[in-house]
Motif scaffolding. Structure first.
Motif, PDB file in Angstrom:
ATOM      1  N   ARG A 179      36.008  44.707  29.282  1.00  0.00           N
ATOM      2  CA  ARG A 179      37.242  44.018  28.873  1.00  0.00           C
ATOM      3  C   ARG A 179      37.484  42.770  29.733  1.00  0.00           C
ATOM      4  O   ARG A 179      37.821  41.697  29.218  1.00  0.00           O
ATOM      5  N   LEU A 180      37.333  42.920  31.048  1.00  0.00           N
ATOM      6  CA  LEU A 180      37.596  41.794  31.945  1.00  0.00           C
ATOM      7  C   LEU A 180      36.622  40.646  31.711  1.00  0.00           C
ATOM      8  O   LEU A 180      37.012  39.471  31.704  1.00  0.00           O
ATOM      9  N   ILE A 181      35.352  40.978  31.534  1.00  0.00           N
ATOM     10  CA  ILE A 181      34.348  39.939  31.298  1.00  0.00           C
ATOM     11  C   ILE A 181      34.592  39.255  29.957  1.00  0.00           C
ATOM     12  O   ILE A 181      34.555  38.019  29.854  1.00  0.00           O
ATOM     13  N   ALA A 182      34.882  40.049  28.931  1.00  0.00           N
ATOM     14  CA  ALA A 182      35.125  39.483  27.597  1.00  0.00           C
ATOM     15  C   ALA A 182      36.315  38.527  27.601  1.00  0.00           C
ATOM     16  O   ALA A 182      36.312  37.493  26.926  1.00  0.00           O
ATOM     17  N   ALA A 183      37.337  38.862  28.383  1.00  0.00           N
ATOM     18  CA  ALA A 183      38.568  38.076  28.385  1.00  0.00           C
ATOM     19  C   ALA A 183      38.517  36.874  29.323  1.00  0.00           C
ATOM     20  O   ALA A 183      39.348  35.964  29.195  1.00  0.00           O
ATOM     21  N   ASN A 184      37.555  36.847  30.258  1.00  0.00           N
ATOM     22  CA  ASN A 184      37.610  35.827  31.310  1.00  0.00           C
ATOM     23  C   ASN A 184      36.353  34.986  31.498  1.00  0.00           C
ATOM     24  O   ASN A 184      36.435  33.893  32.072  1.00  0.00           O
ATOM     25  N   LEU A 185      35.192  35.455  31.042  1.00  0.00           N
ATOM     26  CA  LEU A 185      33.959  34.730  31.338  1.00  0.00           C
ATOM     27  C   LEU A 185      33.935  33.343  30.702  1.00  0.00           C
ATOM     28  O   LEU A 185      33.510  32.372  31.326  1.00  0.00           O
ATOM     29  N   ARG A 186      34.423  33.223  29.465  1.00  0.00           N
ATOM     30  CA  ARG A 186      34.422  31.914  28.807  1.00  0.00           C
ATOM     31  C   ARG A 186      35.278  30.911  29.582  1.00  0.00           C
ATOM     32  O   ARG A 186      34.906  29.746  29.739  1.00  0.00           O
ATOM     33  N   GLN A 187      36.436  31.381  30.070  1.00  0.00           N
ATOM     34  CA  GLN A 187      37.301  30.493  30.850  1.00  0.00           C
ATOM     35  C   GLN A 187      36.657  30.117  32.171  1.00  0.00           C
ATOM     36  O   GLN A 187      36.725  28.960  32.603  1.00  0.00           O
ATOM     37  N   ALA A 188      36.031  31.078  32.837  1.00  0.00           N
ATOM     38  CA  ALA A 188      35.360  30.794  34.103  1.00  0.00           C
ATOM     39  C   ALA A 188      34.228  29.790  33.902  1.00  0.00           C
ATOM     40  O   ALA A 188      33.969  28.946  34.767  1.00  0.00           O
ATOM     41  N   TRP A 189      33.570  29.876  32.744  1.00  0.00           N
ATOM     42  CA  TRP A 189      32.469  28.962  32.433  1.00  0.00           C
ATOM     43  C   TRP A 189      32.982  27.559  32.105  1.00  0.00           C
ATOM     44  O   TRP A 189      32.464  26.564  32.612  1.00  0.00           O
ATOM     45  N   SER A 190      34.022  27.471  31.275  1.00  0.00           N
ATOM     46  CA  SER A 190      34.501  26.157  30.819  1.00  0.00           C
ATOM     47  C   SER A 190      35.342  25.443  31.867  1.00  0.00           C
ATOM     48  O   SER A 190      35.392  24.211  31.910  1.00  0.00           O
ATOM     49  N   ASN A 191      36.012  26.224  32.738  1.00  0.00           N
ATOM     50  CA  ASN A 191      36.857  25.636  33.778  1.00  0.00           C
ATOM     51  C   ASN A 191      36.593  26.374  35.086  1.00  0.00           C
ATOM     52  O   ASN A 191      37.217  27.390  35.370  1.00  0.00           O
ATOM     53  N   GLY A 192      35.647  25.852  35.863  1.00  0.00           N
ATOM     54  CA  GLY A 192      35.208  26.534  37.074  1.00  0.00           C
ATOM     55  C   GLY A 192      36.293  26.746  38.103  1.00  0.00           C
ATOM     56  O   GLY A 192      36.178  27.614  38.964  1.00  0.00           O
ATOM     57  N   ASP A 193      37.378  25.952  38.045  1.00  0.00           N
ATOM     58  CA  ASP A 193      38.466  26.081  39.013  1.00  0.00           C
ATOM     59  C   ASP A 193      39.542  27.074  38.577  1.00  0.00           C
ATOM     60  O   ASP A 193      40.554  27.211  39.267  1.00  0.00           O
ATOM     61  N   HIS A 194      39.340  27.732  37.451  1.00  0.00           N
ATOM     62  CA  HIS A 194      40.330  28.698  36.940  1.00  0.00           C
ATOM     63  C   HIS A 194      40.267  29.952  37.816  1.00  0.00           C
ATOM     64  O   HIS A 194      39.432  30.829  37.603  1.00  0.00           O
ATOM     65  N   LEU A 195      41.167  30.031  38.781  1.00  0.00           N
ATOM     66  CA  LEU A 195      41.073  31.081  39.800  1.00  0.00           C
ATOM     67  C   LEU A 195      41.252  32.479  39.216  1.00  0.00           C
ATOM     68  O   LEU A 195      40.558  33.421  39.618  1.00  0.00           O
ATOM     69  N   GLU A 196      42.152  32.638  38.267  1.00  0.00           N
ATOM     70  CA  GLU A 196      42.370  33.959  37.673  1.00  0.00           C
ATOM     71  C   GLU A 196      41.126  34.437  36.941  1.00  0.00           C
ATOM     72  O   GLU A 196      40.724  35.604  37.048  1.00  0.00           O
ATOM     73  N   ALA A 197      40.497  33.524  36.184  1.00  0.00           N
ATOM     74  CA  ALA A 197      39.277  33.894  35.455  1.00  0.00           C
ATOM     75  C   ALA A 197      38.139  34.223  36.422  1.00  0.00           C
ATOM     76  O   ALA A 197      37.384  35.180  36.212  1.00  0.00           O
ATOM     77  N   ARG A 198      38.029  33.440  37.492  1.00  0.00           N
ATOM     78  CA  ARG A 198      37.010  33.712  38.500  1.00  0.00           C
ATOM     79  C   ARG A 198      37.258  35.085  39.168  1.00  0.00           C
ATOM     80  O   ARG A 198      36.332  35.855  39.397  1.00  0.00           O
ATOM     81  N   THR A 199      38.526  35.354  39.459  1.00  0.00           N
ATOM     82  CA  THR A 199      38.882  36.628  40.104  1.00  0.00           C
ATOM     83  C   THR A 199      38.518  37.796  39.204  1.00  0.00           C
ATOM     84  O   THR A 199      37.906  38.780  39.646  1.00  0.00           O
ATOM     85  N   ASN A 200      38.877  37.708  37.936  1.00  0.00           N
ATOM     86  CA  ASN A 200      38.642  38.831  37.005  1.00  0.00           C
ATOM     87  C   ASN A 200      37.165  39.043  36.711  1.00  0.00           C
ATOM     88  O   ASN A 200      36.725  40.194  36.586  1.00  0.00           O
ATOM     89  N   THR A 201      36.383  37.976  36.611  1.00  0.00           N
ATOM     90  CA  THR A 201      34.946  38.165  36.379  1.00  0.00           C
ATOM     91  C   THR A 201      34.285  38.772  37.622  1.00  0.00           C
ATOM     92  O   THR A 201      33.365  39.576  37.515  1.00  0.00           O
ATOM     93  N   LEU A 202      34.778  38.380  38.789  1.00  0.00           N
ATOM     94  CA  LEU A 202      34.225  38.935  40.031  1.00  0.00           C
ATOM     95  C   LEU A 202      34.554  40.423  40.166  1.00  0.00           C
ATOM     96  O   LEU A 202      33.719  41.224  40.588  1.00  0.00           O
ATOM     97  N   ILE A 203      35.771  40.822  39.799  1.00  0.00           N
ATOM     98  CA  ILE A 203      36.126  42.243  39.790  1.00  0.00           C
ATOM     99  C   ILE A 203      35.217  43.018  38.847  1.00  0.00           C
ATOM    100  O   ILE A 203      34.718  44.092  39.184  1.00  0.00           O
TER     101      ILE A 203
END
Length: 236
Positions: free
Chosen positions: A212-236
């Motif tokens: 769930r976390l990867i599905a909801a956040n990986l695209r954002q982490a990829w398109s906007n590398g500075d998106h801290l919430e997306a980076r945090t959730n993909t790392l979790i």
């Protein structure tokens, strides 16, 4: 690991944890991370805590037996007694292997397989800079035996890191291709765990939440590398 610290700024706590692990650390990383200054906060934290350290920055993308021996030589020559890995799976796998050889006689190839490392490895603090391998919380290392052209899986609770500092700020410099590749690696791990014949309710809970976390956040982490919430959730 007995200690897992998660969240922005976690890496800055390395000095506090290092003080209780040994007298001198070997910082294991790769030349590119050193070049872009990603290890600077870690070094600053160690200096502020009064923890001396040496640096081994010759980690290669696919760690080899020779590379591990080179790291072990640096460990011994500098009078090291514990390790800090900063990087992706390669840095953490290399540090685990160096730690195993620091306290056990033989070559790393002698430990291929499960539960063949007799003594606990030198203590290790793991600080991941990608969201893919999860090596900071596993008892596994993968080292290539170039002579036999074999990727050796080495599994032992004796190489599990003592401390994992999981800091999304350490992932902000990941290029898009590495963000995508490591994110899909994490997704693969989660799917494998869910469909495994050894799956059970606790692992299902973790695997499904990871998906769930990867599905909801990986695209954002990829398109906007500075998106801290997306980076945090993909790392979790």
């Amino acid at each position: 690991p007995p200690v897992i610290v998660n969240g922005p700024g976690a890496a800055k706590e390395v000095g506090n944890f290092a003080k209780g692990l040994g007298k001198k650390a070997l910082l294991v990383t790769d030349a590119n991370l050193e070049k872009i200054g990603l290890t600077n906060e870690v070094k600053k934290s160690l200096e502020m805590a009064g923890v001396p350290f040496a640096i081994f920055s010759r980690v290669v993308i696919e760690p080899t037996q020779d590379n591990v021996e080179e790291g072990l030589k640096a460990y011994k020559e500098a009078g090291i007694d514990f390790l800090i890995a900063v990087g992706g799976g390669s840095s953490m796998d290399t540090a685990k292997a160096i730690g195993a050889l620091a306290t056990n006689s033989g070559k790393i190839s002698d430990f291929m397989g499960a539960n063949k490392i007799p003594k606990p490895a030198a203590p290790l603090i793991a600080i991941p800079t990608t969201a893919g391998t999860g090596s900071e919380v596993t008892p596994f290392t993968i080292i290539t035996d170039t002579a036999k052209d074999v990727k050796m899986l080495i599994a032992s609770p004796n190489i599990l890191p003592r401390v994992a500092l999981v800091d999304p700020l350490m992932t902000l410099t990941m290029p898009q291709d590495i963000t995508a590749a490591t994110g899909l690696d994490a997704l693969t791990h989660a799917i494998e765990a869910y469909v495994s014949v050894k799956a059970q309710p606790v692992t299902d809970t973790l695997a499904l939440q990871a998906i769930r976390l990867i599905a909801a956040n990986l695209r954002q982490a990829w398109s906007n590398g500075d998106h801290l919430e997306a980076r945090t959730n993909t790392l979790i």
